[in-house]
Write a protein that holds these residues in place. Structure first.
Motif, PDB file in Angstrom:
ATOM      1  N   GLY A  37       0.787  -1.221   0.000  1.00  0.00           N
ATOM      2  CA  GLY A  37       0.000   0.000   0.000  1.00  0.00           C
ATOM      3  C   GLY A  37       0.822   1.276   0.000  1.00  0.00           C
ATOM      4  N   PHE A  38       1.993   1.243   0.678  1.00  0.00           N
ATOM      5  CA  PHE A  38       2.779   2.475   0.777  1.00  0.00           C
ATOM      6  C   PHE A  38       3.702   2.677  -0.423  1.00  0.00           C
ATOM      7  CE2 PHE A  38       5.539  -0.655   2.645  1.00  0.00           C
ATOM      8  CZ  PHE A  38       6.834  -0.235   2.380  1.00  0.00           C
ATOM      9  N   ARG A  39       3.733   1.723  -1.365  1.00  0.00           N
ATOM     10  CA  ARG A  39       4.519   1.881  -2.603  1.00  0.00           C
ATOM     11  C   ARG A  39       3.608   1.551  -3.784  1.00  0.00           C
ATOM     12  NH1 ARG A  39       8.084   5.135  -2.148  1.00  0.00           N
ATOM     13  NH2 ARG A  39       9.500   4.285  -3.680  1.00  0.00           N
ATOM     14  N   PRO A  40       2.589   2.388  -4.046  1.00  0.00           N
ATOM     15  CA  PRO A  40       1.597   2.085  -5.078  1.00  0.00           C
ATOM     16  C   PRO A  40       2.224   1.907  -6.459  1.00  0.00           C
ATOM     17  CG  PRO A  40       1.354   4.352  -4.279  1.00  0.00           C
ATOM     18  CD  PRO A  40       2.372   3.683  -3.407  1.00  0.00           C
ATOM     19  N   GLY A  41       1.654   0.967  -7.211  1.00  0.00           N
ATOM     20  CA  GLY A  41       2.101   0.728  -8.578  1.00  0.00           C
ATOM     21  C   GLY A  41       3.274  -0.226  -8.703  1.00  0.00           C
ATOM     22  N   LEU A  42       3.890  -0.594  -7.588  1.00  0.00           N
ATOM     23  CA  LEU A  42       5.032  -1.500  -7.635  1.00  0.00           C
ATOM     24  C   LEU A  42       4.605  -2.897  -7.194  1.00  0.00           C
ATOM     25  CD1 LEU A  42       7.788   0.787  -6.043  1.00  0.00           C
ATOM     26  CD2 LEU A  42       7.212   0.507  -8.464  1.00  0.00           C
ATOM     27  N   ARG A  43       5.333  -3.897  -7.662  1.00  0.00           N
ATOM     28  CA  ARG A  43       5.073  -5.284  -7.280  1.00  0.00           C
ATOM     29  C   ARG A  43       6.280  -5.806  -6.512  1.00  0.00           C
ATOM     30  NH1 ARG A  43       0.234  -6.456  -6.856  1.00  0.00           N
ATOM     31  NH2 ARG A  43       0.623  -8.658  -7.195  1.00  0.00           N
ATOM     32  N   PHE A  44       6.006  -6.639  -5.511  1.00  0.00           N
ATOM     33  CA  PHE A  44       7.064  -7.157  -4.650  1.00  0.00           C
ATOM     34  C   PHE A  44       6.973  -8.675  -4.574  1.00  0.00           C
ATOM     35  CE2 PHE A  44       6.430  -2.812  -3.605  1.00  0.00           C
ATOM     36  CZ  PHE A  44       7.702  -2.331  -3.371  1.00  0.00           C
ATOM     37  N   LEU A  45       8.140  -9.313  -4.614  1.00  0.00           N
ATOM     38  CA  LEU A  45       8.233 -10.756  -4.522  1.00  0.00           C
ATOM     39  C   LEU A  45       8.601 -11.113  -3.082  1.00  0.00           C
ATOM     40  CD1 LEU A  45      10.235 -11.423  -7.805  1.00  0.00           C
ATOM     41  CD2 LEU A  45       7.764 -11.224  -7.482  1.00  0.00           C
ATOM     42  N   CYS A  46       7.903 -12.084  -2.531  1.00  0.00           N
ATOM     43  CA  CYS A  46       8.092 -12.478  -1.137  1.00  0.00           C
ATOM     44  C   CYS A  46       8.830 -13.809  -1.048  1.00  0.00           C
ATOM     45  CB  CYS A  46       6.731 -12.618  -0.458  1.00  0.00           C
ATOM     46  SG  CYS A  46       5.821 -11.069  -0.357  1.00  0.00           S
ATOM     47  N   TYR A  47       9.743 -13.878  -0.083  1.00  0.00           N
ATOM     48  CA  TYR A  47      10.548 -15.075   0.145  1.00  0.00           C
ATOM     49  C   TYR A  47      10.535 -15.405   1.633  1.00  0.00           C
ATOM     50  CZ  TYR A  47      12.467 -14.238  -4.513  1.00  0.00           C
ATOM     51  OH  TYR A  47      12.618 -14.055  -5.856  1.00  0.00           O
ATOM     52  N   GLU A  48      10.625 -16.700   1.932  1.00  0.00           N
ATOM     53  CA  GLU A  48      10.619 -17.147   3.317  1.00  0.00           C
ATOM     54  C   GLU A  48      11.663 -18.237   3.510  1.00  0.00           C
ATOM     55  OE1 GLU A  48       6.976 -17.979   6.114  1.00  0.00           O
ATOM     56  OE2 GLU A  48       7.387 -19.794   4.940  1.00  0.00           O
ATOM     57  N   LYS A  49      12.251 -18.246   4.700  1.00  0.00           N
ATOM     58  CA  LYS A  49      13.178 -19.320   5.087  1.00  0.00           C
ATOM     59  C   LYS A  49      12.780 -19.771   6.477  1.00  0.00           C
ATOM     60  CE  LYS A  49      18.072 -20.431   5.600  1.00  0.00           C
ATOM     61  NZ  LYS A  49      19.437 -19.948   5.325  1.00  0.00           N
ATOM     62  N   ARG A  50      12.737 -21.085   6.655  1.00  0.00           N
ATOM     63  CA  ARG A  50      12.452 -21.659   7.971  1.00  0.00           C
ATOM     64  C   ARG A  50      13.717 -22.305   8.500  1.00  0.00           C
ATOM     65  NH1 ARG A  50       7.212 -21.721   9.834  1.00  0.00           N
ATOM     66  NH2 ARG A  50       5.855 -20.621   8.386  1.00  0.00           N
ATOM     67  N   LEU A  51      14.102 -21.914   9.696  1.00  0.00           N
ATOM     68  CA  LEU A  51      15.293 -22.478  10.326  1.00  0.00           C
ATOM     69  C   LEU A  51      14.929 -23.804  10.969  1.00  0.00           C
ATOM     70  CD1 LEU A  51      16.614 -19.231  12.018  1.00  0.00           C
ATOM     71  CD2 LEU A  51      17.305 -20.200   9.820  1.00  0.00           C
ATOM     72  N   VAL A  52      15.878 -24.720  10.949  1.00  0.00           N
ATOM     73  CA  VAL A  52      15.622 -26.040  11.557  1.00  0.00           C
ATOM     74  C   VAL A  52      16.398 -26.180  12.856  1.00  0.00           C
ATOM     75  CG1 VAL A  52      14.938 -27.289   9.515  1.00  0.00           C
ATOM     76  CG2 VAL A  52      17.365 -27.023  10.034  1.00  0.00           C
TER      77      VAL A  52
END
Length: 172
Positions: free
Chosen positions: A157-172
């Motif tokens: 919402g605070f960066r209108p018009g842009l697209r963002f890719l999300c990444y996640e890492k789970r620690l073991v």
């Protein structure tokens, strides 16, 4: 890895002007490559001073020079729920990751991301999350190398018009 060692340390108020100089070197290169995530207004010294106050700011130091910066937080964007993440689950989130162009390819970003893992472990948090502009090819190559899994694409919402890719890492 040869060369100078990357020391990742907490950022201080005294570092903020040097961090802003780094940002001013990075932004034109980002924009030239079509990545409009940052501009002359964001991120600014006020944002980085707040990061210092909250204990979020980390800098990568090579022989006394600030080679990179990251805010290591537990602040998740509400939009993260769009990729199926449970944003009520505690997570360490990296924001405002940048590497000085003079220090690219020297392990600076990886060192900052390793610090995020250390922060997560110290807090007993097993989830790390990060987003990057859809035009940031360097980050899109780096995150999977560090064990992050692509989760999906969102708008913020605070960066209108842009697209963002999300990444996640789970620690073991």
């Amino acid at each position: 890895m040869g060369g100078a060692r990357v020391l990742v340390r907490p950022g201080t108020v005294e570092d903020v002007e040097l961090v802003m100089q780094l940002v001013r070197r990075v932004v034109p290169l980002m924009r030239a490559s079509g990545n409009l995530q940052w501009d002359g207004k964001y991120p600014n010294a006020g944002v980085f001073n707040r990061d210092v106050e909250l204990g979020y700011l980390w800098v990568a130091d090579i022989e006394g020079q600030i080679a990179g910066v990251a805010a290591i937080t537990t602040d998740q964007e509400l939009e993260y729920a769009q990729v199926g993440w449970d944003i009520s689950e505690p997570a360490v989130v990296v924001h405002r990751l940048a590497v000085d162009p003079a220090y690219r390819g020297k392990g600076v970003a990886a060192g900052l991301m390793e610090q995020a893992e250390a922060v997560a472990r110290a807090r007993g948090i097993s989830v790390l999350r990060i987003d990057t502009n859809s035009q940031n090819e360097a980050a899109q190559k780096l995150f999977p190398k560090l064990g992050y899994i692509f989760a999906g694409e969102i708008g913020l919402g605070f960066r209108p018009g842009l697209r963002f890719l999300c990444y996640e890492k789970r620690l073991v």
